[in-house]
Design an enzyme around this catalytic site. Structure first.
Site, PDB file in Angstrom:
ATOM      1  CE1 TYR A   1      -0.976   3.460   9.637  1.00 40.60           C
ATOM      2  CE2 TYR A   1      -0.283   3.081   7.380  1.00 40.60           C
ATOM      3  CZ  TYR A   1      -1.148   2.825   8.425  1.00 40.60           C
ATOM      4  OH  TYR A   1      -2.175   1.938   8.269  1.00 40.60           O
TER       5      TYR A   1
ATOM      6  CE1 TYR B   1      -4.911   3.260   9.318  1.00 39.90           C
ATOM      7  CE2 TYR B   1      -5.339   3.050  11.671  1.00 39.90           C
ATOM      8  CZ  TYR B   1      -4.632   2.675  10.545  1.00 39.90           C
ATOM      9  OH  TYR B   1      -3.651   1.723  10.632  1.00 39.90           O
TER      10      TYR B   1
ATOM     11  CE  LYS C   1       4.417   2.713  13.420  1.00 39.69           C
ATOM     12  NZ  LYS C   1       4.685   2.398  12.034  1.00 39.69           N
TER      13      LYS C   1
ATOM     14  N   PRO D   1      -3.419  -0.723  18.872  1.00 36.58           N
ATOM     15  CG  PRO D   1      -5.259  -2.047  18.347  1.00 36.58           C
ATOM     16  CD  PRO D   1      -4.581  -1.369  19.490  1.00 36.58           C
TER      17      PRO D   1
ATOM     18  CG  HIS E   1      -2.062  -0.921   1.115  1.00 33.06           C
ATOM     19  ND1 HIS E   1      -3.157  -0.858   1.922  1.00 33.06           N
ATOM     20  CD2 HIS E   1      -2.307  -1.917   0.236  1.00 33.06           C
ATOM     21  CE1 HIS E   1      -4.021  -1.792   1.561  1.00 33.06           C
ATOM     22  NE2 HIS E   1      -3.521  -2.456   0.547  1.00 33.06           N
TER      23      HIS E   1
HETATM   24  C1  PHB Z   1      -5.199  -5.023  10.463  1.00 37.92           C
HETATM   25  O1  PHB Z   1      -5.208  -5.164   9.239  1.00 37.92           O
HETATM   26  O2  PHB Z   1      -5.538  -5.941  11.213  1.00 37.92           O
HETATM   27  C2  PHB Z   1      -4.781  -3.710  11.019  1.00 37.92           C
HETATM   28  C3  PHB Z   1      -4.301  -2.739  10.183  1.00 37.92           C
HETATM   29  C4  PHB Z   1      -3.928  -1.506  10.718  1.00 37.92           C
HETATM   30  C5  PHB Z   1      -4.033  -1.278  12.076  1.00 37.92           C
HETATM   31  C6  PHB Z   1      -4.501  -2.266  12.917  1.00 37.92           C
HETATM   32  C7  PHB Z   1      -4.890  -3.495  12.388  1.00 37.92           C
HETATM   33  O3  PHB Z   1      -3.687  -0.073  12.570  1.00 37.92           O
END
Ligand code: PHB
Ligand code: APR
Length: 392
Positions: free
Chosen positions: A386, A203, A298, A294, A74
């Site tokens: 990120y 997000y 990280k 989460p 990505h």
């Molecule tokens: C996930 O794909 O499980 C995932 C992706 C990004 C995050 C947390 C979990 O910040």
């Protein structure tokens, strides 16, 4: 039975498995003791965001065949605030770095297979009970396996045994400070058999709470919503989950596709860390020493970053009888851990509902989001954290 190895590793999560592979590559013997069965460890559903550094390491270890085929690169991420969506492009802001989406349990499967292919011994269902002699040259791990008691003597013990492991309990309490935040919300996560509705992660802050759209493949979506800490999955029938996700992630001209949900669970959110990860011949790595919420993706990446330092430090000790990198291990890891703690905390406060809509705190949140929209500097700060800083 009493047996010995050079490095005794407790835990076959990402930390223990990458450490064993790095040590084996450098000719240092080790044995992994893992509490759970292979099947359990391989099917534990967790996050799935790999930083460039993590992908590079898995490649270096020769365990990336499936990751290279199935991992999804990505080059940007969508951030949304009450329906206003903004893309943060990684390539132009970070000099070409990106993230890869590939489930942690797939990483674990690949790493276990690579360990076994190289003849590294992993004892599954081996429960480490205590460690002795951490201040001597020959510490021992006492463990139970197949109903019998065993002692593994080694030169070093690596506590890669996660947040609930025994490693941390063997650091004297007066050798570290502990930091902890328990957030007043949790994540309900689902896996569903439906094509992702977005090519990149989303997000989203919404006045009803946070939501995240992630994915696992072209046919499997992974999504999360903010729920109360005392909430249960029984309160969330599938239709309600989709309805809520659709509202929270919504933006004009976009719609969320729903599909059969095959996994649903609730995870509490916490930040936790200690500021010393070693004592004598015992070294902690990964979740044993730190947990991040989460929201920044990280967890796994930090575990692997610790291991890079630990493997180099042990190699330097075995090859050159030089303990300087072992001495500085905690300090070397802590720079990245603090950075990740800050970024994960920032993302958590930016996207979760904590204060009433229209309150001072909420308007500060909105202002931070608007700042990303108008400032390349702020977007760059987010992008470089990120994707993960290369060196720190
Ligand atoms: C996930 O794909 O499980 C995932 C992706 C990004 C995050 C947390 C979990 O910040
Ligand atoms: N004896 C043997 N094994 C143990 C013991 C014990 N007493 N206690 C715990 N373990 C094992 C657990 O069963 C687990 O498989 O240690 C392993 C630790 O693995 P993880 O929890 O995956 O931790 P780590 O390798 O540090 O990886 C961190 O995992 O929790 C996620 O989000 C986190 O992505 C991050 C990553």
């Amino acid at each position: 039975m009493k047996h010995s190895t050079k490095v005794g590793i407790i835990g076959a999560g990402p930390a223990g498995l990458t450490l064993a592979l790095l040590l084996q590559k450098r000719g240092i013997d080790c044995i992994i003791l893992e509490n759970r069965s292979r099947l359990y460890v391989e099917s534990r559903v967790r996050a799935g965001l790999l930083e460039q550094n993590t992908v590079d390491l898995i490649r270096e270890l020769g365990a990336s065949e499936r990751l290279d085929k199935e991992g999804l690169e990505h080059h940007g991420v969508y951030l949304s605030f009450n329906g206003v969506r903004q893309r943060v492009p990684f390539k132009e802001l970070t000099g070409g770095r990106c993230i890869t989406i590939y489930g942690q349990q797939e990483v674990v499967k690949d790493l276990i297979q690579a360990n076994l292919d190289r003849g590294i011994e992993i004892l599954f269902e081996a429960h480490a009970k205590h460690i002795e002699g951490t201040k001597t040259d020959n510490p021992s791990i006492f463990y139970q396996h197949n109903g019998e008691e065993h002692e593994l003597t080694c030169d070093f013990v690596a506590g890669c045994d996660g947040y609930h492991g025994i490693g941390r309990q063997h650091l004297p309490k007066d050798t570290y400070n502990e930091f902890r935040i328990e957030y007043p919300f949790s994540w309900l996560g689902i896996l569903a058999n439906v094509a992702p509705s977005s090519d990149e992660l989303i997000y989203a802050y919404h006045e009803r709470g946070f939501a995240l759209h992630s994915l696992r493949s072209e046919t499997v979506s992974r999504l999360y919503i903010q729920v109360e800490n005392d909430d249960t999955v029984d309160n969330w029938p599938d239709e309600k989950v989709w309805e809520e996700l659709s509202i929270r992630l919504g933006t004009e001209g976009w719609s969320l596709q729903s599909g059969p949900i095959f996994e649903k669970s609730i995870t509490p959110m916490r930040s936790f860390m200690i500021d010393n990860m070693q004592h004598g011949r015992l070294f902690l790595a990964g979740d044993a020493a730190h947990i991040v919420p989460p929201t920044g993706g990280k967890g796994l990446n930090l575990a692997v970053a610790d291991i890079r330092f630990l493997a180099s430090a042990l190699t330097n000790w075995y090859d050159n009888q030089d303990d300087s990198l072992l001495q500085s291990y905690s300090q070397d890891c802590l720079r990245r851990i603090w950075r990740a703690q800050d970024f994960s905390n920032f993302m958590t406060y930016l996207f979760h509902k904590q204060a009433p809509h229209g309150s001072f705190e909420n308007l500060l949140q909105k202002s931070k989001f608007d700042y990303i929209r108008i400032s390349k500097a702020q977007a760059t700060t987010i992008a470089e954290n990120y994707v993960g800083l290369k060196e720190i």
